[in-house]
Design an enzyme around this catalytic site. Structure first.
Site, PDB file in Angstrom:
ATOM      1  N   SER A  50      99.530  31.489  46.064  1.00 52.76           N
ATOM      2  CA  SER A  50      98.536  31.060  47.055  1.00 52.76           C
ATOM      3  C   SER A  50      99.142  31.226  48.454  1.00 52.76           C
ATOM      4  O   SER A  50     100.354  31.460  48.586  1.00 52.76           O
ATOM      5  CB  SER A  50      98.179  29.591  46.831  1.00 52.76           C
ATOM      6  OG  SER A  50      99.313  28.787  47.132  1.00 52.76           O
ATOM      7  N   ASP A  82      96.349  34.582  45.504  1.00 51.04           N
ATOM      8  CA  ASP A  82      95.329  33.618  45.087  1.00 51.04           C
ATOM      9  C   ASP A  82      94.653  33.023  46.332  1.00 51.04           C
ATOM     10  O   ASP A  82      95.337  32.524  47.239  1.00 51.04           O
ATOM     11  CB  ASP A  82      96.064  32.510  44.281  1.00 51.04           C
ATOM     12  CG  ASP A  82      95.119  31.534  43.629  1.00 51.04           C
ATOM     13  OD1 ASP A  82      93.993  31.929  43.283  1.00 51.04           O
ATOM     14  OD2 ASP A  82      95.531  30.363  43.438  1.00 51.04           O
TER      15      ASP A  82
HETATM   16  P1  13P Z   1      93.911  24.381  38.688  1.00 54.28           P
HETATM   17  O1  13P Z   1      94.990  23.899  39.602  1.00 54.28           O
HETATM   18  O2  13P Z   1      92.805  23.403  38.570  1.00 54.28           O
HETATM   19  O3  13P Z   1      94.459  24.854  37.404  1.00 54.28           O
HETATM   20  O4  13P Z   1      93.261  25.671  39.419  1.00 54.28           O
HETATM   21  C1  13P Z   1      94.051  26.796  39.626  1.00 54.28           C
HETATM   22  C2  13P Z   1      93.314  27.823  40.375  1.00 54.28           C
HETATM   23  O5  13P Z   1      92.115  27.970  40.308  1.00 54.28           O
HETATM   24  C3  13P Z   1      94.099  28.720  41.240  1.00 54.28           C
HETATM   25  O6  13P Z   1      93.284  29.617  41.921  1.00 54.28           O
HETATM   26  O1  G3H Z   2      93.580  27.241  43.818  1.00 54.56           O
HETATM   27  C1  G3H Z   2      94.456  26.564  44.317  1.00 54.56           C
HETATM   28  C2  G3H Z   2      95.807  26.608  43.717  1.00 54.56           C
HETATM   29  O2  G3H Z   2      95.991  25.509  42.866  1.00 54.56           O
HETATM   30  C3  G3H Z   2      96.844  26.712  44.782  1.00 54.56           C
HETATM   31  O3  G3H Z   2      97.079  25.497  45.403  1.00 54.56           O
HETATM   32  O4  G3H Z   2      97.135  26.001  47.830  1.00 54.56           O
HETATM   33  O5  G3H Z   2      98.334  24.013  46.900  1.00 54.56           O
HETATM   34  O6  G3H Z   2      99.189  26.318  46.464  1.00 54.56           O
HETATM   35  P1  G3H Z   2      97.986  25.447  46.743  1.00 54.56           P
HETATM   36 ZN    ZN Z   3      91.400  28.780  42.433  1.00 53.08          ZN
END
Ligand code: 13P
Ligand code: G3H
Ligand code: ZN
Length: 284
Positions: A50, A82
């Site tokens: 992310s 992500d």
């Molecule tokens: P969760 O943290 O709920 O597993 O979601 C992960 C996610 O969607 C990352 O894009």
């Molecule tokens: O979709 C979100 C993920 O769980 C990433 O979370 O932005 O805290 O890394 P983060």
């Molecule tokens: Zn997500």
């Protein structure tokens, strides 16, 4: 082997009726846990970072760690951004060596989401980088309000059809009742909406916020067209839970390896479990 794109993994998953797990990689131990799990399960895998993970670990470190993990492994690994919300960040990741990026334009108007997604596809397509888009709003579990408000954020099937037609996107994240983080109650997924969307777009669907969704519901979603399942929270729980256990049992422990080693093992166990549920085990 060298990093692969996400599209090629999802095409195979779609044909064979399983899903590839996309696991959030935040540090070295989690990258190692993901690759160990994939090798043990003989499963293709997506490691995703992310914007927060990139800020924490640094873009070069994330790219470097995942590349090394992939190159030393016989399993196919993709490196995916992500929830990229910033065009320039998406481009930086592509330049750094990511083989797949998500452009999350879910907070934009439909017109702007389409325009930016297209701009990214124009850059990514010719160099073989995969692109995931998001339509509808996948919130956090803390955002959950009234049913009507919740459902207003769900992906509209006709809009999804139009979006895919306008962009030519090859995978789409949709909102059907999942949320990021720990659920308070049991999440209820709108399977009918998923089936309708899949019928209209016929591309691999991505399920976000999948931690805490019962295995049966995940299997059903996969049978209806979900080919990529995102998991972060369940890894965090396993990893930090193991750290807490060691620290509580041995408060004088000062060797980080003695604390993070069991955390890595706990992450391997939960990731392997998920791969079996997703049906990706034994696919390579
Ligand atoms: P969760 O943290 O709920 O597993 O979601 C992960 C996610 O969607 C990352 O894009
Ligand atoms: O979709 C979100 C993920 O769980 C990433 O979370 O932005 O805290 O890394 P983060
Ligand atoms: Zn997500």
């Amino acid at each position: 082997m060298p990093l692969v794109g996400v599209d090629v993994l999802l095409q195979q998953a779609q044909q064979e009726g399983y899903a590839v797990g996309a696991f959030n990689a935040n540090n070295m131990e989690i990258v190692q846990a993901i690759i160990q799990a994939a090798e043990a399960e003989k499963s293709p895998v997506i490691m995703q970072a992310s914007q927060g993970a990139i800020k924490y670990a640094g873009l070069e470190f994330i790219t470097g760690m995942v590349k090394i993990a992939a190159e030393n492994s016989p399993v196919p690994v993709a490196l995916h951004l992500d929830h990229g919300t910033d065009f320039n960040q998406v481009i930086r990741c592509i330049r750094s060596g990511f083989t797949s990026v998500m452009f999350d334009g879910s907070k934009l108007s439909l017109k702007d989401n389409i325009a930016t997604t297209r701009k990214i596809l124009e850059i990514a397509n010719p160099i073989g980088v995969s692109v995931e888009a998001e339509l509808g709003k996948i919130g956090g579990t803390e955002d959950e309000v009234h049913v009507e408000t919740r459902e207003a954020a769900f992906t509209d099937p006709e809009e999804a059809r139009y979006f895919v037609e306008q962009t030519g996107i090859k995978s789409l994240a949709i909102a059907i009742g999942t949320a990021h983080g720990q659920y308070k109650g049991e999440p209820r997924l709108d399977f009918e909406r998923l089936a309708t969307i899949k019928r209209l777009v016929n591309i691999p669907i991505v399920l976000h916020g999948s931690s805490g969704v019962p295995d049966e519901a995940v299997r059903k979603a996969i049978s209806l067209g979900v080919c990529k399942v995102n998991i972060d929270t369940n890894i965090r729980e396993a990893f930090v839970g193991a750290i807490r256990a060691v620290v509580q049992a041995r408060p004088k422990e000062i060797d980080p390896r003695q604390i993070l080693g069991p955390a890595r093992d706990a992450a391997v166990a939960i990731i392997r479990e998920k791969m079996r549920v997703f049906g990706s085990s034994g696919r390579i």
